[in-house]
Design a protein around this motif. Structure first.
Motif, mmCIF file in Angstrom:
data_model
loop_
_atom_site.group_PDB
_atom_site.id
_atom_site.type_symbol
_atom_site.label_atom_id
_atom_site.label_comp_id
_atom_site.label_asym_id
_atom_site.label_seq_id
_atom_site.Cartn_x
_atom_site.Cartn_y
_atom_site.Cartn_z
ATOM 1 N N THR A 1 -11.660 50.704 20.630
ATOM 2 C CA THR A 1 -13.094 50.571 20.415
ATOM 3 C C THR A 1 -13.709 51.971 20.280
ATOM 4 O OG1 THR A 1 -13.649 50.712 22.754
ATOM 5 C CG2 THR A 1 -13.149 48.505 21.886
ATOM 6 N N TYR A 2 -14.942 51.991 19.774
ATOM 7 C CA TYR A 2 -15.651 53.267 19.677
ATOM 8 C C TYR A 2 -15.782 53.910 21.064
ATOM 9 C CZ TYR A 2 -17.135 52.601 14.786
ATOM 10 O OH TYR A 2 -17.169 52.463 13.429
ATOM 11 N N PRO B 1 -16.207 61.030 9.829
ATOM 12 C CA PRO B 1 -15.076 60.649 10.672
ATOM 13 C C PRO B 1 -14.826 59.140 10.588
ATOM 14 C CG PRO B 1 -17.055 60.847 12.011
ATOM 15 C CD PRO B 1 -17.480 61.089 10.579
ATOM 16 N N ILE B 2 -13.579 58.767 10.518
ATOM 17 C CA ILE B 2 -13.248 57.338 10.493
ATOM 18 C C ILE B 2 -12.408 57.019 11.730
ATOM 19 C CG2 ILE B 2 -12.003 55.519 9.235
ATOM 20 C CD1 ILE B 2 -12.821 56.951 6.654
ATOM 21 N N ILE C 1 -14.727 67.532 16.789
ATOM 22 C CA ILE C 1 -14.388 66.351 17.591
ATOM 23 C C ILE C 1 -13.373 66.732 18.676
ATOM 24 C CG2 ILE C 1 -13.446 64.004 17.527
ATOM 25 C CD1 ILE C 1 -14.409 63.894 14.552
ATOM 26 N N ARG C 2 -12.384 67.520 18.291
ATOM 27 C CA ARG C 2 -11.358 67.945 19.261
ATOM 28 C C ARG C 2 -11.963 68.711 20.429
ATOM 29 N NH1 ARG C 2 -6.045 70.327 16.277
ATOM 30 N NH2 ARG C 2 -4.893 68.368 16.115
ATOM 31 N N PHE D 1 -19.362 63.283 18.855
ATOM 32 C CA PHE D 1 -18.900 61.940 19.229
ATOM 33 C C PHE D 1 -19.182 60.960 18.094
ATOM 34 C CE2 PHE D 1 -19.424 64.243 23.126
ATOM 35 C CZ PHE D 1 -18.336 63.841 23.885
ATOM 36 N N LEU D 2 -18.413 59.886 18.065
ATOM 37 C CA LEU D 2 -18.611 58.895 17.007
ATOM 38 C C LEU D 2 -19.773 57.976 17.361
ATOM 39 C CD1 LEU D 2 -14.945 57.827 16.178
ATOM 40 C CD2 LEU D 2 -16.213 59.872 15.495
#
Lengths: 137, 393
Positions: free
Chosen positions: B3-4, B278-279, B356-357, B362-363
């Motif tokens: 999940t996200y 981002p996916i 992101i790393r 954040f997504l």
């Protein structure tokens, strides 16, 4: 002695535009002359992009002859500049660079400019969407 | 299945596995789709190229005495003023009234972002509450209350390639097209392209947080001319121009490296926009979509010398062929050139991966995905009733 090829830009002062220097390069210095590009208007400064092929000594003597007449001789590469910091490597210039002086490095996908192959046709200058290629021909 | 929330928790802990859309192809080839689904949390995609349908909403602040601006120019480039008193929309393709296409909206946006002062000239109608009729001042990005990039159509999901069968050189938005099928121009980052990696719009929609122009942006939804009904291959990737995105972001936190004013010869002004999306790899289906390679992404070559909306085609080619430097048309090798930058797209995919790393990005789960059933319509051909009697001079 080996035959070599050199590309140069000649700048003629206005009073020498109608001079027959090219004839003498061929006749007196035994050079194969290929005119790649020329901008000659009577009574104005003229410029010619020349490819000279012959023995290295003859090319040197031929260039000295031109300079003795008041014609400026410069290596071709000095007249063009790609601003690599501003170039985004979009690739639009590749379409018009028939000499393949501009090419795309397939590892980095960055545009690379090889001055030795450029004949100053200037087509890339107006096609570049970011105007990062400049020519002072 | 992920999940996200789970992915964001991993990002927070610095444990998320993030790879670019190039890198995920290598992993898929070496270890298979199942391994991608299990190991990878986020895949970063990107594109960088001229995107004409772009622009910026500006609020200048009120003048003293106040003016209701009805005509606005920024460095002699007209902006749309049919909004409230000191609001404007500057479109990327607007052309300078003094310099023509050498300078336009795209350049004003880049100059603003670079911190350069911009000359604002405006005319207004005198009213009781807005007495001033004219203003001419210098503004900067800092002096503006808001500068919101809002691009109605960006990040095309695939794009048609272009060639020219006529005997004259064409100057198009796809760049120079040489006569007699002299070249093929293409304009997609292929396996790095955002919507090609999410062909059925399972993760991208209203609210998706993205890299836009070097800063943070968001997807607002479908872009104009969104065309999910384009013909698709078995892997669901469209075979020509298809989906589009409407994007927005605060210009003030962007970087001029990734928003560049452009003049396309004998065509006009545009804005080169850098986008990274981002996916999240939520399941095996998405793992398979993000692992799509250039050789499995096809586009159609159109003949731009035919002055009709529906142009004849020279068949389909894949992006591995296009990126190789030449493609075959009618048995001849024809040189290819891109008009969007893969170099910059790769840079953006790497930057977004890094954000992101490092736990800085954040997504965001979209609250509404892109439509999959809209149809692309041409302009109606019906004649205007008022012109039926013929042109009256």
């Amino acid at each position: 002695m080996n035959t070599v090829t050199r590309r140069v830009v000649l700048t003629f002062p206005a009073n020498l535009v109608e001079d027959t220097a090219i004839y003498h390069l061929i006749k007196d210095y035994d050079l194969v002359v290929n005119i790649l590009r020329a901008k000659i208007i009577p009574k104005e400064i003229g410029r010619i992009v020349l490819e000279l092929r012959g023995k290295i000594d003859n090319i040197k003597k031929g260039v000295s002859y031109l300079e003795s007449k008041g014609i400026e001789v410069k290596p071709l590469a000095q007249d063009i500049y790609l601003n690599e910091d501003k170039c985004v490597s979009c690739g639009m210039c590749l379409a018009v660079c028939h000499q393949k002086a501009l090419s795309l490095n397939k590892n980095t996908w960055k545009i690379e400019f090889n001055r030795d192959d450029c004949i100053l046709c200037e087509q890339c200058v107006s096609v570049c969407p970011l105007k990062v290629i400049q020519v002072t021909f | 299945m992920k999940t996200y929330e789970e992915i964001n928790e991993k990002i927070k802990q610095g444990k998320a596995v993030v790879v670019t859309a190039d890198e995920v192809c290598e992993l898929a080839e070496a270890e298979g789709i199942k391994a991608v689904a299990e190991k990878v949390d986020v895949v970063t995609t990107a594109t960088f190229g001229p995107m004409c349908s772009s622009g910026v909403f500006l609020n200048f602040g009120h003048a003293d005495p106040p003016i209701k601006m009805s005509k606005i120019w920024l460095n002699n480039v007209p902006a749309y003023a049919g909004l409230a008193a000191v609001d404007a929309y500057l479109g990327a393709t607007a052309v300078s009234e003094t310099e023509g296409i050498q300078y336009g909206g795209g350049h004003v946006i880049e100059d603003l972002l670079s911190g350069k002062p911009i000359r604002l000239e405006a005319e207004g109608c005198k009213t009781d509450c807005y007495p001033a009729e004219r203003v001419s001042v210098q503004i900067t990005l800092d002096s503006l209350n808001q500068a919101i990039l809002l691009n109605p159509r960006n990040a095309y999901q695939n794009y048609a390639a272009a060639t020219n069968s006529s005997s004259r050189t064409l100057h198009t938005y796809m760049g120079t097209l040489l006569p007699r099928l002299g070249n093929v121009a293409y304009s997609t980052s292929g396996q790095l392209n955002p919507l090609i990696n999410d062909p059925e719009y399972r993760t991208i929609g209203l609210g998706t947080k993205i890299f836009l122009g070097g800063g943070i942006g968001y997807v607002l939804g479908e872009g104009t001319q969104h065309n999910p009904n384009q013909l698709r291959a078995a892997n669901k990737v469209p075979l020509s121009s298809a989906g589009t995105l409407m994007l927005m972001g605060d210009l003030k936190q962007m970087n001029p490296r990734y928003l560049r004013g452009a003049t396309i010869k004998k065509y006009g002004v545009s804005l080169m926009v850098g986008i990274g999306i981002p996916i999240p790899v939520l399941d095996e289906g998405i793992a398979e979509s993000v692992s799509v390679r250039d050789k499995d992404i096809y586009t159609t070559i159109y003949d731009y010398s035919v002055e009709k909306l529906s142009r004849p085609t020279y068949g389909r080619v894949n992006y591995q062929e296009l990126k190789s430097g030449s493609v075959q048309i009618n048995g001849n090798q024809v040189p290819t050139n891109p008009v969007s930058s893969l170099f910059m797209a790769k840079e953006i995919a790497a930057i977004l991966k890094d954000w992101i790393r490092r736990g800085e990005f954040f997504l965001v789960e979209p609250i509404c995905l892109l439509p999959r059933d809209t149809r692309l319509k041409p302009l109606p051909q019906k004649e205007d009733e008022s012109k039926k009697d013929g042109l009256k001079l």
